[in-house]
Design an enzyme around this catalytic site. Structure first.
Site, mmCIF file in Angstrom:
data_model
loop_
_atom_site.group_PDB
_atom_site.id
_atom_site.type_symbol
_atom_site.label_atom_id
_atom_site.label_comp_id
_atom_site.label_asym_id
_atom_site.label_seq_id
_atom_site.Cartn_x
_atom_site.Cartn_y
_atom_site.Cartn_z
ATOM 1 N N ASP A 81 -12.663 -1.574 -11.436
ATOM 2 C CA ASP A 81 -11.472 -1.217 -10.674
ATOM 3 C C ASP A 81 -10.251 -1.085 -11.590
ATOM 4 O OD1 ASP A 81 -10.237 -0.666 -8.216
ATOM 5 O OD2 ASP A 81 -9.552 -2.734 -7.987
ATOM 6 N N HIS A 82 -9.458 -0.040 -11.367
ATOM 7 C CA HIS A 82 -8.173 0.147 -12.057
ATOM 8 C C HIS A 82 -8.268 0.163 -13.581
ATOM 9 C CE1 HIS A 82 -5.470 0.212 -8.647
ATOM 10 N NE2 HIS A 82 -6.118 -0.825 -8.122
ATOM 11 N N HIS A 175 -0.761 -4.111 -3.230
ATOM 12 C CA HIS A 175 -1.687 -5.045 -3.851
ATOM 13 C C HIS A 175 -1.141 -6.482 -3.816
ATOM 14 C CE1 HIS A 175 -3.021 -1.299 -6.031
ATOM 15 N NE2 HIS A 175 -4.203 -1.842 -5.800
#
Length: 273
Positions: A81-82, A175
């Site tokens: 992720d990311h 987030h």
């Protein structure tokens, strides 16, 4: 069983549902999430975010999660992720991750496209799925991060220039929210869904009210990311035990009930999506 994000989303889409993806930090929460998925007979994605990758290394934590995925009785994805650098994408693909996300959302449109094209080429050659982000989902604890809502036409152009398998969009989530207070723009999400023929991803869903998770799916979301909600459940249970027993020190014993509360929280979210 290990499965690609693309295939998992395709099947869930046919059921009018989304795939839940959870940030995990090691064996305890990963196993708890899989237990929840097996109880409900649902597919699930285990995600490695930047803090987890920095703590354990992309390859090391990947080997753990891939083993757990192989042993599971339901489809399980292992996702980076990311990732902000191509080198991280390459390491994940080489390690066997079934999907990766290249996040170049802080760059200008053209540079985001260029970096995403590189990541997509790398991953697709290895049979892995690719996610990217257009617009930018903000962080509750990073004021310097430039958040920006996703525009439907921009998302359409981005998709056709990159060929990603899933597209993360910004429609009001943030987030690392500890409270479920996100103010969502469902009309924006619906407009993006109608403009872009690719599954849409919602990041920061821990901040979404339970009753609104299903509405996200109805408006086109097909992968929904959660992380903070599990960390809160784990941390609160660990703190409760330590406060009740000042002499407690054996982490394996302490983790047993932490795993149970994480499993319950994961099952609760899986049932809603």
């Amino acid at each position: 069983m290990l499965e690609t994000m693309k295939n998992m989303i395709r099947r869930s889409d046919g059921e009018g549902r989304a795939v839940a993806a959870f940030n995990v930090f090691g064996y305890e929460d990963a196993k708890a999430v899989i237990n929840a998925a097996e109880r409900l007979g649902r597919p699930v994605i285990l995600m490695v975010n930047k803090p987890a990758a920095a703590h354990m290394g992309i390859t090391l934590i990947g080997r753990l999660l891939l083993q757990l995925a192989d042993e599971a009785s339901v489809p399980v994805g292992v996702h980076l992720d990311h990732a902000s650098e191509i080198e991280a994408v390459k390491e994940a693909v080489d390690a066997g991750y079934s999907s990766v996300m290249l996040d170049a959302s802080q760059y200008e449109f053209e540079e985001n496209v260029r970096k995403t094209q590189m990541a997509a080429d790398l991953a697709h050659k290895a049979g892995a799925s690719v996610e990217a982000e257009i617009g930018a989902v903000g962080y509750s604890d990073m004021e310097q991060y430039a958040a920006r809502y996703t525009e439907p036409e921009e998302a359409r152009r981005f998709y056709f220039q990159t060929g990603v398998d899933a597209l993360a969009v910004a429609v009001g989530t943030v987030h690392r929210m500890k409270q479920q207070t996100a103010c969502l723009q469902f009309e924006r999400l619906q407009a993006i869904h109608e403009a872009v023929p690719v599954p849409l991803v919602i990041h920061g869903a821990s901040g979404v009210k339970d009753e609104e998770l299903k509405k996200l799916v109805e408006c086109g979301a097909r992968k929904i990311n959660l992380g903070t909600t599990l960390r809160l459940a784990f941390g609160k249970e660990l703190r409760r035990q330590m406060e009740e027993d000042k002499e407690a020190f054996d982490r394996i014993q302490l983790f047993q009930s932490c795993m149970k509360v994480v499993e319950e929280k994961a099952a609760e979210k899986l049932a809603l999506i």
